[in-house]
Design a protein around this motif. Structure first.
Motif, PDB file in Angstrom:
ATOM      1  N   ARG A   1       3.230  32.474  -7.841  1.00 42.56           N
ATOM      2  CA  ARG A   1       3.690  33.771  -6.871  1.00 42.56           C
ATOM      3  C   ARG A   1       3.715  33.271  -5.483  1.00 42.56           C
ATOM      4  O   ARG A   1       4.573  34.005  -4.904  1.00 42.56           O
TER       5      ARG A   1
ATOM      6  N   ARG B   1       8.323  41.366  -0.196  1.00 38.46           N
ATOM      7  CA  ARG B   1       8.706  41.638  -1.992  1.00 38.46           C
ATOM      8  C   ARG B   1       7.352  40.701  -2.570  1.00 38.46           C
ATOM      9  O   ARG B   1       8.180  39.414  -3.133  1.00 38.46           O
ATOM     10  N   CYS B   2       6.042  40.468  -2.647  1.00 40.00           N
ATOM     11  CA  CYS B   2       5.629  39.534  -2.748  1.00 40.00           C
ATOM     12  C   CYS B   2       3.960  40.131  -3.615  1.00 40.00           C
ATOM     13  O   CYS B   2       3.542  41.318  -2.704  1.00 40.00           O
TER      14      CYS B   2
ATOM     15  N   ASN C   1       7.794  31.893  -1.136  1.00 38.56           N
ATOM     16  CA  ASN C   1       9.195  31.458  -2.813  1.00 38.56           C
ATOM     17  C   ASN C   1       7.838  30.056  -3.314  1.00 38.56           C
ATOM     18  O   ASN C   1       8.746  29.969  -5.005  1.00 38.56           O
TER      19      ASN C   1
ATOM     20  N   ASP D   1       1.236  44.839  -4.498  1.00 37.77           N
ATOM     21  CA  ASP D   1       2.468  44.120  -4.951  1.00 37.77           C
ATOM     22  C   ASP D   1       4.166  45.012  -3.699  1.00 37.77           C
ATOM     23  O   ASP D   1       3.922  45.607  -4.969  1.00 37.77           O
ATOM     24  N   THR D   2       4.622  44.551  -3.570  1.00 35.32           N
ATOM     25  CA  THR D   2       5.420  45.037  -3.319  1.00 35.32           C
ATOM     26  C   THR D   2       7.036  44.427  -4.070  1.00 35.32           C
ATOM     27  O   THR D   2       8.370  44.697  -3.634  1.00 35.32           O
ATOM     28  N   SER D   3       6.626  42.987  -5.041  1.00 35.43           N
ATOM     29  CA  SER D   3       8.025  43.098  -5.507  1.00 35.43           C
ATOM     30  C   SER D   3       8.673  43.888  -6.110  1.00 35.43           C
ATOM     31  O   SER D   3       9.886  44.067  -5.824  1.00 35.43           O
ATOM     32  N   THR D   4       8.565  45.113  -6.158  1.00 34.61           N
ATOM     33  CA  THR D   4       9.414  45.723  -6.953  1.00 34.61           C
ATOM     34  C   THR D   4       9.707  47.601  -5.840  1.00 34.61           C
ATOM     35  O   THR D   4       9.684  48.491  -6.474  1.00 34.61           O
TER      36      THR D   4
END
Lengths: 314, 87
Positions: A126, A243-244, A199, A267-270
């Motif tokens: 990730r 967002r990672c 990515n 973690d800023t993914s969500t």
């Protein structure tokens, strides 16, 4: 001493002031004559800078007065000597940096749990953003990326310093360091390039303890060592937008070896858009708290030789 | 005249930046997107850039004047996407 030495200047104009030619000579001495003659020369170089850079000297004093009670439980004694040791640590770090990028063998150690975390982060595919600081030798960490094929590091660096380093490295060393992205400001193009790296499972390294170079760069005052100081918002905007997974990466010199620390930060993914503002604020405070801990344990390895707090005369 | 792509981009801008009070009709294709016009700022530009990359696979040059030109208004944005989209 010229008058301009005392004029208020941005860190980028005073930091890394060692000339490229001088650094190349030092690299040559280190590589051809070995560590002992090199250390002998470094003493004189550091003494020279100590005497010629009153602004840096004062900045060091102010910082040491703030950090020492946290580190030792009492105010600093023999401040002049401490400042000199602070300068010495900086000189050593510059040379470690060059050594790291020129592929000289380095004793880099990761404690088992930090190594496990790094392995997990790399294998997850990730990627992520690694927050670093000007504490210790972050270049050593980047050099680590050369030791394994699946660890790809992209380092954000201010253009001014990057140009200088590239000149130095191209001429005095055979190898190139990690991928450097030169920025004076973070543009959509930069953000897109970084998103692409992440990515693909890569890691983006960004320091978050320097004022932005562009005058338009945003800062926010965060309490640091007892008083508000301007920290850049850019790295935290990037962290929210990309967002990672977010990590902190540290590397300190401990005697003859380098100790690397790698920890999860967030973690800023969500992360939702409306929560971003709040996230950024608390993230910046948590970053300052992390930096405080780094400085508390290794006070002489925070290399910011310029006025950092608002109350410092600039 | 509004093309299909322009309509698509209007929706992308509204969704990405969560512009709740804005409808696609509110966005004038020739009006500046940033500072004036919609009043978007540089952070919005970063976010929009990332959304364009994700949706269309757009690449931009690091040159910020180049970016400013492409991000000037909806029409220039549409031209950029038309020229460089890979998906």
């Amino acid at each position: 001493m010229s008058a301009t030495d005392e004029a208020p200047r941005h860190w980028a104009r005073i930091q890394e002031s060692g000339s490229v030619a001088g650094m190349r000579i030092m690299v040559w001495i280190r590589r051809r004559l070995g560590p002992l003659p090199f250390r002998f020369m470094l003493v004189w170089v550091i003494l020279y800078y100590y005497l010629r850079r009153p602004l840096a000297r004062r900045a060091s004093q102010r910082y040491l007065r703030r950090i020492w009670p946290l580190h030792a439980g009492h105010p600093p004694r023999g401040l002049k000597r401490l400042v000199l040791r602070h300068f010495w640590a900086f000189g050593q770090s510059l040379m470690d940096k060059v050594a790291a990028w020129s592929g000289m063998p380095l004793d880099v150690r990761l404690e088992a749990d930090h190594r496990a975390r790094l392995d997990t982060a790399i294998r997850s595919g990730r990627g992520g953003l690694m927050l670093v600081s000007h504490h210790g030798n972050l270049e050593i960490c980047s050099a680590m990326s050369e030791t394994r094929d699946d660890f790809h590091v992209t380092q954000l660096m201010h253009t001014r310093n990057a140009e200088k380093f590239n000149t130095l490295l191209d001429r005095s060393t055979q190898r190139r360091g990690p991928e450097i992205v030169e920025v004076s400001e973070i543009t959509p193009a930069t953000a897109m390039r970084l998103a692409e790296r992440i990515n693909a499972g890569g890691f983006v390294v960004i320091a978050a303890d320097r004022e932005p170079l562009a005058d338009t760069g945003r800062t926010r005052d965060i309490d640091f060592l007892g008083e508000p100081a301007p920290f850049p918002e850019g790295p935290f905007w990037l962290a929210a937008l990309l967002r990672c997974p977010i990590y902190t990466l540290g590397c300190v010199r401990e005697g003859g070896h380098h100790r690397v620390t790698f920890e999860a930060f967030d973690d800023t993914s969500t992360l939702r858009r409306r929560d971003r503002e709040h996230w950024r604020e608390t993230a910046m405070q948590r970053y300052a708290a992390w930096l405080t801990e780094q400085c508390r344990h290794y006070p002489l390895q925070w290399f910011n030789f310029f006025p950092f707090w608002h109350t410092d005369d600039r | 005249m509004t093309t299909e792509l322009e309509r698509e981009l209007k929706q992308l801008i509204i969704d990405t930046l969560e512009l709740e009070d804005v409808t696609p009709e509110d966005i004038d294709p020739d009006e500046p997107l940033f500072v004036e016009g919609l009043g978007l700022d540089s952070i919005d530009a970063l976010e929009l850039g990332l959304a364009l990359q994700k949706t269309y696979g757009i690449q931009l040059q690091a040159d910020s004047d180049d970016t400013r030109r492409h991000f000037a208004n909806l029409r220039t944005l549409a031209t950029l996407v038309e020229e460089r989209r890979v998906k």
